[in-house]
Design a protein around this motif. Structure first.
Motif, PDB file in Angstrom:
ATOM      1  N   TYR A   1       3.874  -9.009  -7.151  1.00 46.91           N
ATOM      2  CA  TYR A   1       3.445  -8.166  -6.028  1.00 46.91           C
ATOM      3  C   TYR A   1       2.375  -7.208  -6.550  1.00 46.91           C
ATOM      4  CZ  TYR A   1       7.149  -9.791  -2.916  1.00 46.91           C
ATOM      5  OH  TYR A   1       7.948 -10.571  -2.125  1.00 46.91           O
ATOM      6  N   PHE A   2       1.461  -6.813  -5.669  1.00 48.94           N
ATOM      7  CA  PHE A   2       0.359  -5.954  -6.061  1.00 48.94           C
ATOM      8  C   PHE A   2       0.491  -4.603  -5.344  1.00 48.94           C
ATOM      9  CE2 PHE A   2      -0.958 -10.387  -6.095  1.00 48.94           C
ATOM     10  CZ  PHE A   2      -1.335 -10.535  -7.429  1.00 48.94           C
ATOM     11  N   LEU A   3       0.331  -3.534  -6.115  1.00 45.36           N
ATOM     12  CA  LEU A   3       0.489  -2.178  -5.578  1.00 45.36           C
ATOM     13  C   LEU A   3      -0.865  -1.485  -5.540  1.00 45.36           C
ATOM     14  CD1 LEU A   3       2.283   0.192  -4.646  1.00 45.36           C
ATOM     15  CD2 LEU A   3       2.524   0.823  -7.078  1.00 45.36           C
ATOM     16  N   LEU A   4      -1.250  -1.048  -4.332  1.00 50.33           N
ATOM     17  CA  LEU A   4      -2.501  -0.313  -4.136  1.00 50.33           C
ATOM     18  C   LEU A   4      -2.137   1.142  -3.842  1.00 50.33           C
ATOM     19  CD1 LEU A   4      -5.577  -0.676  -4.000  1.00 50.33           C
ATOM     20  CD2 LEU A   4      -5.339  -1.102  -1.547  1.00 50.33           C
ATOM     21  N   CYS A   5      -2.492   2.039  -4.763  1.00 44.54           N
ATOM     22  CA  CYS A   5      -2.097   3.445  -4.595  1.00 44.54           C
ATOM     23  C   CYS A   5      -3.158   4.359  -5.191  1.00 44.54           C
ATOM     24  CB  CYS A   5      -0.746   3.703  -5.243  1.00 44.54           C
ATOM     25  SG  CYS A   5      -0.743   3.447  -7.023  1.00 44.54           S
TER      26      CYS A   5
ATOM     27  N   ASP B   1      -8.083  -6.529 -10.737  1.00 39.67           N
ATOM     28  CA  ASP B   1      -8.953  -5.499 -11.309  1.00 39.67           C
ATOM     29  C   ASP B   1      -8.652  -4.127 -10.728  1.00 39.67           C
ATOM     30  OD1 ASP B   1     -10.131  -7.490 -12.714  1.00 39.67           O
ATOM     31  OD2 ASP B   1     -12.044  -7.463 -11.638  1.00 39.67           O
ATOM     32  N   PHE B   2      -7.922  -4.095  -9.617  1.00 43.02           N
ATOM     33  CA  PHE B   2      -7.660  -2.822  -8.942  1.00 43.02           C
ATOM     34  C   PHE B   2      -6.178  -2.450  -8.925  1.00 43.02           C
ATOM     35  CE2 PHE B   2     -11.301  -4.879  -6.782  1.00 43.02           C
ATOM     36  CZ  PHE B   2     -12.295  -3.953  -7.079  1.00 43.02           C
ATOM     37  N   CYS B   3      -5.330  -3.412  -8.675  1.00 43.37           N
ATOM     38  CA  CYS B   3      -3.924  -3.120  -8.362  1.00 43.37           C
ATOM     39  C   CYS B   3      -3.012  -3.295  -9.572  1.00 43.37           C
ATOM     40  CB  CYS B   3      -3.436  -4.037  -7.234  1.00 43.37           C
ATOM     41  SG  CYS B   3      -4.326  -3.826  -5.698  1.00 43.37           S
ATOM     42  N   SER B   4      -1.966  -2.503  -9.577  1.00 43.95           N
ATOM     43  CA  SER B   4      -0.891  -2.714 -10.539  1.00 43.95           C
ATOM     44  C   SER B   4      -0.090  -3.936 -10.109  1.00 43.95           C
ATOM     45  CB  SER B   4       0.030  -1.494 -10.588  1.00 43.95           C
ATOM     46  OG  SER B   4      -0.701  -0.324 -10.918  1.00 43.95           O
ATOM     47  N   VAL B   5       0.384  -4.716 -11.101  1.00 47.03           N
ATOM     48  CA  VAL B   5       1.147  -5.924 -10.801  1.00 47.03           C
ATOM     49  C   VAL B   5       2.629  -5.652 -11.051  1.00 47.03           C
ATOM     50  CG1 VAL B   5       1.501  -8.352 -11.346  1.00 47.03           C
ATOM     51  CG2 VAL B   5      -0.805  -7.363 -11.460  1.00 47.03           C
TER      52      VAL B   5
ATOM     53  N   ILE C   1       0.867  -1.192   0.000  1.00 50.18           N
ATOM     54  CA  ILE C   1       0.000   0.000   0.000  1.00 50.18           C
ATOM     55  C   ILE C   1       0.898   1.234   0.000  1.00 50.18           C
ATOM     56  CG2 ILE C   1      -1.825   1.256   1.199  1.00 50.18           C
ATOM     57  CD1 ILE C   1      -2.689  -1.357   2.453  1.00 50.18           C
ATOM     58  N   ALA C   2       0.741   2.064  -1.011  1.00 52.28           N
ATOM     59  CA  ALA C   2       1.601   3.239  -1.156  1.00 52.28           C
ATOM     60  C   ALA C   2       1.084   4.408  -0.325  1.00 52.28           C
ATOM     61  CB  ALA C   2       1.682   3.643  -2.625  1.00 52.28           C
ATOM     62  N   ASP C   3       2.027   5.246   0.121  1.00 51.63           N
ATOM     63  CA  ASP C   3       1.708   6.516   0.795  1.00 51.63           C
ATOM     64  C   ASP C   3       0.717   6.336   1.944  1.00 51.63           C
ATOM     65  OD1 ASP C   3       3.360   8.063  -0.888  1.00 51.63           O
ATOM     66  OD2 ASP C   3       1.812   8.077  -2.427  1.00 51.63           O
ATOM     67  N   ILE C   4       1.103   5.528   2.904  1.00 53.36           N
ATOM     68  CA  ILE C   4       0.248   5.284   4.069  1.00 53.36           C
ATOM     69  C   ILE C   4      -0.083   6.588   4.795  1.00 53.36           C
ATOM     70  CG2 ILE C   4       0.120   4.132   6.312  1.00 53.36           C
ATOM     71  CD1 ILE C   4      -0.128   2.218   4.056  1.00 53.36           C
ATOM     72  N   LYS C   5       0.872   7.514   4.819  1.00 50.20           N
ATOM     73  CA  LYS C   5       0.660   8.762   5.573  1.00 50.20           C
ATOM     74  C   LYS C   5      -0.444   9.625   4.965  1.00 50.20           C
ATOM     75  CE  LYS C   5       3.983  11.778   3.234  1.00 50.20           C
ATOM     76  NZ  LYS C   5       5.105  12.708   3.441  1.00 50.20           N
ATOM     77  N   LEU C   6      -0.827   9.353   3.716  1.00 49.43           N
ATOM     78  CA  LEU C   6      -1.885  10.125   3.078  1.00 49.43           C
ATOM     79  C   LEU C   6      -3.274   9.560   3.347  1.00 49.43           C
ATOM     80  CD1 LEU C   6      -0.270  10.863  -0.410  1.00 49.43           C
ATOM     81  CD2 LEU C   6      -0.140  12.194   1.694  1.00 49.43           C
ATOM     82  N   ILE C   7      -3.336   8.528   4.171  1.00 46.98           N
ATOM     83  CA  ILE C   7      -4.630   7.896   4.480  1.00 46.98           C
ATOM     84  C   ILE C   7      -5.109   8.435   5.824  1.00 46.98           C
ATOM     85  CG2 ILE C   7      -5.847   5.733   4.854  1.00 46.98           C
ATOM     86  CD1 ILE C   7      -3.695   4.365   3.143  1.00 46.98           C
ATOM     87  N   ALA C   8      -6.212   9.180   5.800  1.00 50.83           N
ATOM     88  CA  ALA C   8      -6.685   9.854   7.009  1.00 50.83           C
ATOM     89  C   ALA C   8      -7.249   8.875   8.033  1.00 50.83           C
ATOM     90  CB  ALA C   8      -7.738  10.899   6.645  1.00 50.83           C
TER      91      ALA C   8
END
Length: 438
Positions: free
Chosen positions: A115-119, A96-100, A69-76
């Motif tokens: 690996y899957f990237l959620l951003c 369907d959601f994440c970049s591989v 999960i990218a940029d955790i600090k941007l998640i309120a």
């Protein structure tokens, strides 16, 4: 008031610590919920981790599920973010959601891993983050408004044990004014009670607010904070971030980042025309109450109408020069801070009682003999940030460029015989006496 006013054995009151009026106005942000002990669920399985140990859950996601999960600090609101994606991953496959991201892509197939990237490049993720941020901001502003309107606030000052009831601003302004400790304007603070609880825990643990060193007792700690001017919080301590509203305004940005962006915008502006520039007004505080005005004319009008004190009249009648005005203002500030009427020297319990007594007894304009207040000690401000002193003006004779030679005698020096002067000088005599004694 208790921590700054002392009575000497001779009976003379003195102020041993600097006083300060409340200011008129200002890293990675840690905007976690106050309940850091709540458990956060993995988006794929039943694994749980406390919110305070977010790294444990992120490690689990990477090692067990190959999810980053990218940029955790941007998640309120991280728990709600995880619950949302937990539901979505049960509805549709993760691809369907994440970049591989394929590791070791040029190596043998058996050594390759996906690996899957959620951003927030994913529109749905971006919208989710913005909605969570907006909801958090609305909650914070609602909480701040409640605290601003709350009149049931009750707390004891952590420095002098004086009790305060009413609005939180009364205590915060007291600590700034009487103890030179300011955490900022009350309207910039949220979760004020929790903030004060955290500060009191530091004091109870004998820990300095600023350098965060631990001392053996409270007396040593207070001496250290006063001498080192450490009566402020450490801006690098992220535990304080959640108590300042500005940290919630922009997604994942701190007040320092917001201000630096503003500075960059100013630097990009090539317009050098400063004709419309206006300085932020510095407010002068009334001698007798907490009223503040932007200029000398307004504050003098207030003091004359509300307290029957006419500074312009005193300046004219007593023919006060500029520095005499300074000393008179500092003298009046000092006397009222010591809860003493400067007209009759009567001592009362509070400043408000003194002002009421002076109004009823007609002592407001009853200034004592000049020898009482025209003293060198009153060159120094009673309150360090007393803007009233900077707003004082010279007397009319001075402003018109009157001859000052009569004020300070100047004696011409006869230098016709420099050798004789040198031989008879005080310095030469001292050097001779020192040489003979050695």
């Amino acid at each position: 008031m208790h921590s700054v006013s002392y009575t000497l054995t001779s009976g003379q009151d003195c102020i041993l610590e600097p006083l300060c009026f409340p200011e008129q106005l200002s890293d990675s942000v840690s905007l976690a919920s106050s309940d850091d002990c709540c458990l956060v669920s993995c988006v794929f399985c039943s694994h749980l981790a406390p919110l305070s140990d977010k790294d444990q859950l992120l490690k689990h996601l990477v090692l067990d599920h190959k999810l980053v999960i990218a940029d955790i600090k941007l998640i309120a609101d991280f728990p709600k973010y995880m619950l949302y994606w937990k539901k979505r991953f049960t509805e549709q496959p993760i691809t369907d959601f994440c970049s591989v991201i394929k590791t070791n892509s040029e190596g043998p197939a058996e050594l390759q891993e996906n690996y899957f990237l959620l951003c927030d490049v994913l529109p749905e993720d971006r919208i989710l983050r913005e909605q969570l941020q907006q909801k958090r901001l609305e909650e914070v502003l609602e909480q701040q408004q409640k605290e601003r309107n709350d009149t049931s606030f009750q707390r004891t000052c952590m420095f002098c044990n004086e009790d305060f009831t009413g609005n939180r601003s009364v205590l915060l302004n007291h600590m700034a004014r009487e103890h030179s400790f300011s955490i900022g304007l009350p309207d910039n603070i949220v979760y004020c009670t929790e903030f004060l609880d955290a500060l009191e825990r530091k004091l109870d643990n004998m820990q300095c607010f600023y350098c965060e060193k631990i001392f053996r007792d409270k007396t040593t700690l207070k001496d250290h904070m006063r001498k080192k001017q450490h009566r402020r919080i450490n801006a690098n301590n992220h535990d304080y971030d959640r108590f300042y509203v500005i940290n919630y305004l922009e997604l994942g940005k701190t007040w320092e980042e917001v201000l630096s962006e503003d500075d960059r915008e100013l630097l990009k502006d090539d317009d050098d025309d400063w004709s419309d520039w206006q300085a932020h007004p510095v407010c002068a505080v009334c001698l007798f109450c907490e009223q503040q005005e932007e200029n000398m004319e307004k504050i003098c009008t207030h003091m004359q109408e509300a307290h029957k004190f006419d500074l312009h009249k005193l300046k004219t009648e007593l023919n006060l020069k500029f520095y005499q005005q300074v000393k008179l203002v500092n003298y009046i500030r000092r006397e009222l801070h010591q809860c003493r009427c400067y007209g009759c020297q009567k001592k009362l319990e509070t400043k408000e009682e003194v002002v009421q007594h002076m109004m009823e007894a007609g002592h407001v304009m009853q200034i004592p003999e000049i020898s009482h207040w025209d003293q060198p000690q009153y060159y120094f401000p009673t309150y360090e940030n007393d803007a009233l002193l900077t707003a004082l003006s010279d007397s009319e004779s001075e402003s018109e460029g009157a001859d000052h030679s009569s004020d300070v005698p100047v004696f011409p020096e006869d230098i016709s015989n420099l050798k004789a002067i040198k031989q008879n000088s005080v310095l030469n005599k001292l050097l001779k006496d020192r040489g003979s004694s050695s």
